[in-house]
Motif scaffolding. Structure first.
Motif, PDB file in Angstrom:
ATOM      1  N   ASP A 189      53.562  28.659   5.216  1.00  0.00           N
ATOM      2  CA  ASP A 189      53.725  30.036   4.739  1.00  0.00           C
ATOM      3  C   ASP A 189      53.280  31.042   5.788  1.00  0.00           C
ATOM      4  OD1 ASP A 189      54.677  29.027   2.389  1.00  0.00           O
ATOM      5  OD2 ASP A 189      52.863  29.429   1.215  1.00  0.00           O
ATOM      6  N   ARG A 190      52.184  30.739   6.488  1.00  0.00           N
ATOM      7  CA  ARG A 190      51.694  31.672   7.504  1.00  0.00           C
ATOM      8  C   ARG A 190      52.738  31.911   8.580  1.00  0.00           C
ATOM      9  NH1 ARG A 190      51.772  34.645  10.735  1.00  0.00           N
ATOM     10  NH2 ARG A 190      50.337  35.084  12.451  1.00  0.00           N
ATOM     11  N   TYR A 191      53.386  30.848   9.037  1.00  0.00           N
ATOM     12  CA  TYR A 191      54.326  30.981  10.153  1.00  0.00           C
ATOM     13  C   TYR A 191      55.782  31.042   9.702  1.00  0.00           C
ATOM     14  CZ  TYR A 191      50.275  30.136  13.061  1.00  0.00           C
ATOM     15  OH  TYR A 191      49.047  30.244  13.660  1.00  0.00           O
ATOM     16  N   ARG A 192      55.993  31.112   8.396  1.00  0.00           N
ATOM     17  CA  ARG A 192      57.323  31.307   7.828  1.00  0.00           C
ATOM     18  C   ARG A 192      58.322  30.273   8.372  1.00  0.00           C
ATOM     19  NH1 ARG A 192      58.041  35.543   4.980  1.00  0.00           N
ATOM     20  NH2 ARG A 192      60.238  35.790   5.487  1.00  0.00           N
ATOM     21  N   ILE A 193      57.936  29.017   8.255  1.00  0.00           N
ATOM     22  CA  ILE A 193      58.793  27.927   8.693  1.00  0.00           C
ATOM     23  C   ILE A 193      59.112  27.033   7.497  1.00  0.00           C
ATOM     24  CG2 ILE A 193      57.742  27.928  10.992  1.00  0.00           C
ATOM     25  CD1 ILE A 193      56.420  25.212  10.100  1.00  0.00           C
ATOM     26  N   CYS A 194      59.942  26.041   7.731  1.00  0.00           N
ATOM     27  CA  CYS A 194      60.214  25.017   6.724  1.00  0.00           C
ATOM     28  C   CYS A 194      59.428  23.768   7.089  1.00  0.00           C
ATOM     29  CB  CYS A 194      61.710  24.706   6.674  1.00  0.00           C
ATOM     30  SG  CYS A 194      62.125  23.367   5.524  1.00  0.00           S
ATOM     31  N   LEU A 195      58.711  23.219   6.120  1.00  0.00           N
ATOM     32  CA  LEU A 195      57.943  21.992   6.302  1.00  0.00           C
ATOM     33  C   LEU A 195      58.455  20.964   5.307  1.00  0.00           C
ATOM     34  CD1 LEU A 195      55.526  20.387   7.470  1.00  0.00           C
ATOM     35  CD2 LEU A 195      54.086  21.495   5.750  1.00  0.00           C
ATOM     36  N   VAL A 196      58.963  19.837   5.814  1.00  0.00           N
ATOM     37  CA  VAL A 196      59.488  18.770   4.964  1.00  0.00           C
ATOM     38  C   VAL A 196      58.562  17.563   5.048  1.00  0.00           C
ATOM     39  CG1 VAL A 196      61.399  17.163   4.583  1.00  0.00           C
ATOM     40  CG2 VAL A 196      61.880  19.542   5.197  1.00  0.00           C
ATOM     41  N   LEU A 197      58.122  17.080   3.897  1.00  0.00           N
ATOM     42  CA  LEU A 197      57.203  15.951   3.813  1.00  0.00           C
ATOM     43  C   LEU A 197      57.951  14.760   3.231  1.00  0.00           C
ATOM     44  CD1 LEU A 197      54.279  17.995   2.230  1.00  0.00           C
ATOM     45  CD2 LEU A 197      54.589  17.455   4.651  1.00  0.00           C
ATOM     46  N   VAL A 198      58.233  13.774   4.055  1.00  0.00           N
ATOM     47  CA  VAL A 198      58.940  12.583   3.598  1.00  0.00           C
ATOM     48  C   VAL A 198      57.961  11.711   2.811  1.00  0.00           C
ATOM     49  CG1 VAL A 198      60.301  10.576   4.292  1.00  0.00           C
ATOM     50  CG2 VAL A 198      60.473  12.706   5.595  1.00  0.00           C
ATOM     51  N   HIS A 199      58.404  11.252   1.647  1.00  0.00           N
ATOM     52  CA  HIS A 199      57.487  10.558   0.743  1.00  0.00           C
ATOM     53  C   HIS A 199      58.242   9.460  -0.012  1.00  0.00           C
ATOM     54  CE1 HIS A 199      53.806  10.030  -1.411  1.00  0.00           C
ATOM     55  NE2 HIS A 199      54.240  10.524  -2.555  1.00  0.00           N
ATOM     56  N   HIS A 200      57.495   8.600  -0.664  1.00  0.00           N
ATOM     57  CA  HIS A 200      58.084   7.468  -1.379  1.00  0.00           C
ATOM     58  C   HIS A 200      58.185   7.762  -2.877  1.00  0.00           C
ATOM     59  CE1 HIS A 200      57.847   4.991   2.193  1.00  0.00           C
ATOM     60  NE2 HIS A 200      56.573   5.297   2.324  1.00  0.00           N
ATOM     61  N   THR A 201      59.035   6.993  -3.539  1.00  0.00           N
ATOM     62  CA  THR A 201      59.102   7.036  -4.997  1.00  0.00           C
ATOM     63  C   THR A 201      58.398   5.802  -5.551  1.00  0.00           C
ATOM     64  OG1 THR A 201      61.271   5.946  -4.898  1.00  0.00           O
ATOM     65  CG2 THR A 201      61.239   8.348  -5.119  1.00  0.00           C
ATOM     66  N   ARG A 202      58.052   5.883  -6.830  1.00  0.00           N
ATOM     67  CA  ARG A 202      57.417   4.738  -7.480  1.00  0.00           C
ATOM     68  C   ARG A 202      58.493   3.884  -8.152  1.00  0.00           C
ATOM     69  NH1 ARG A 202      57.557   5.724 -12.862  1.00  0.00           N
ATOM     70  NH2 ARG A 202      57.723   7.892 -13.545  1.00  0.00           N
ATOM     71  N   LYS A 203      58.127   2.668  -8.501  1.00  0.00           N
ATOM     72  CA  LYS A 203      59.056   1.807  -9.219  1.00  0.00           C
ATOM     73  C   LYS A 203      59.165   2.255 -10.669  1.00  0.00           C
ATOM     74  CE  LYS A 203      58.226  -2.261  -6.332  1.00  0.00           C
ATOM     75  NZ  LYS A 203      57.773  -3.681  -6.301  1.00  0.00           N
ATOM     76  N   GLY A 204      60.314   1.945 -11.263  1.00  0.00           N
ATOM     77  CA  GLY A 204      60.533   2.347 -12.648  1.00  0.00           C
ATOM     78  C   GLY A 204      61.569   3.447 -12.740  1.00  0.00           C
ATOM     79  N   SER A 205      61.787   3.934 -13.931  1.00  0.00           N
ATOM     80  CA  SER A 205      62.778   4.983 -14.157  1.00  0.00           C
ATOM     81  C   SER A 205      62.189   6.038 -15.078  1.00  0.00           C
ATOM     82  CB  SER A 205      64.058   4.401 -14.766  1.00  0.00           C
ATOM     83  OG  SER A 205      63.775   3.770 -16.001  1.00  0.00           O
ATOM     84  N   SER A 206      62.876   7.167 -15.141  1.00  0.00           N
ATOM     85  CA  SER A 206      62.409   8.272 -15.976  1.00  0.00           C
ATOM     86  C   SER A 206      63.596   9.168 -16.308  1.00  0.00           C
ATOM     87  CB  SER A 206      61.332   9.081 -15.240  1.00  0.00           C
ATOM     88  OG  SER A 206      60.976  10.227 -15.974  1.00  0.00           O
TER      89      SER A 206
END
Length: 333
Positions: A227-244
């Motif tokens: 937010d300070r530098y007005r950029i885009c930050l993308v955080l690659v992350h995992h999903t858990r097992k199961g469904s919803s």
């Protein structure tokens, strides 16, 4: 004078406390930068006559906009409407904007390949899926689960022999509780046209477990930088097992991740080996969206099949629908 300096330091401490920052080095500079941005240094604040002068009178801070760490900094609705705020701008029109976003998917689902595409298109300024890159510039890709040879091989396979100097790559970094924020601030100072940072993966830059407070604090610290530098930050992350019923509930960790981020992208398939996938988006400031994708076997690039401005909804259960009609008819008889 002394009074102004003491007042400024009090403000700095308040900003640092708000962002859960530790004193020292670049972090202190980051807090000052954040302060300047929050208080609108450089704005003349027409109508407000009381200012603190900084940098030889070049910049002005309006006292009516100073955050008082001892109060909740409340203001009436008219003041809120009168304050100048910068709107978040798209980085890739219709796909990616300024802010902090989670890009989640199952292991080996192709989410890192999607991250490669985002970094390449923003750094080269070439359209992605027919969408214009609105803010091309320097990109930092923290490929923390790869080595340089794999990164090079993937970029060559996906985009050929067309390198760009605006795409910076690292395979090691500090973590959020350690040196990462300082490293990001230093990188931004050396690359004023920074538009996108991708951290692949989030798990590599955090020490704490998956509690709500831990997740929220981790994302909040990273978000303060974005937010300070007005950029885009993308955080690659995992999903858990199961469904919803809600696909975003599949994101690994607590709801603190979604609660503190500006939005999330979820890449999911019917089967691990499928070439087709769905990329769903939900965020605070943008409408929900779904991209239907297909992976090119030769280049590994995700190609767009179609896109919709509304997420897919689970079809109603026909038996329950019929029962509802029967109950409704009975009540009306």
């Amino acid at each position: 004078g002394i009074d102004g300096a003491l007042e400024l330091m009090a403000i700095v401490r308040g900003v640092m406390a708000a962002h859960a920052l530790d004193a020292g080095g670049d972090i202190l500079a980051f807090a000052v930068d954040a302060l300047f941005d929050q208080l609108g240094i450089g704005d003349q604040c027409a109508g407000h006559g009381d200012h603190i002068g900084l940098a030889g009178g070049q910049d002005l801070i309006c006292k009516e906009r100073i955050v008082d760490a001892g109060n909740c900094n409340n203001g009436d609705m008219q003041k809120l409407f009168d304050l100048p705020y910068k709107e978040r701008r798209p980085v890739i029109e219709g796909i990616l904007g300024q802010g902090t976003y989670i890009l989640a998917g199952a292991s080996k689902s192709g989410k890192s390949l999607l991250a490669y595409q985002l970094t390449y298109h923003v750094s080269t300024g070439t359209p992605m899926w027919g969408h214009e890159v609105m803010r091309p510039g320097t990109v930092l890709y923290l490929a923390l689960e790869d080595d340089y040879n794999r990164v090079r091989t993937r970029y060559k396979q996906m985009f050929g022999e067309n390198p760009t100097e605006r795409l910076e790559i690292a395979t090691h970094s500090g973590d959020v509780e350690g040196d990462l924020i300082k490293q990001l601030v230093k990188f931004r100072r050396n690359h004023s046209d920074l538009q996108l940072v991708v951290i692949d993966t989030l798990q590599k830059v955090r020490r704490s477990g998956s509690s709500y407070s831990g997740d929220y604090e981790t994302i909040s610290r990273l978000k303060a930088f974005a937010d300070r530098y007005r950029i885009c930050l993308v955080l690659v992350h995992h999903t858990r097992k199961g469904s919803s019923d809600d696909v975003f509930d599949m994101i690994s960790g607590s709801t603190g991740l979604m609660g503190s981020a500006d939005g999330a992208y979820l890449l999911h398939k019917e089967d691990r080996n499928d070439l087709e996938a769905m990329l769903d988006f939900a965020g605070r400031d943008n409408a929900e969206k779904r991209f239907s994708l297909k992976r090119n076997l030769k280049t590994l690039v995700w190609e767009l099949v179609s896109e919709n401005d509304e997420l897919w909804r689970k079809p109603p259960d026909e038996i329950l629908e019929d029962l509802a009609e029967i109950v409704k008819a009975f009540d009306g008889s």
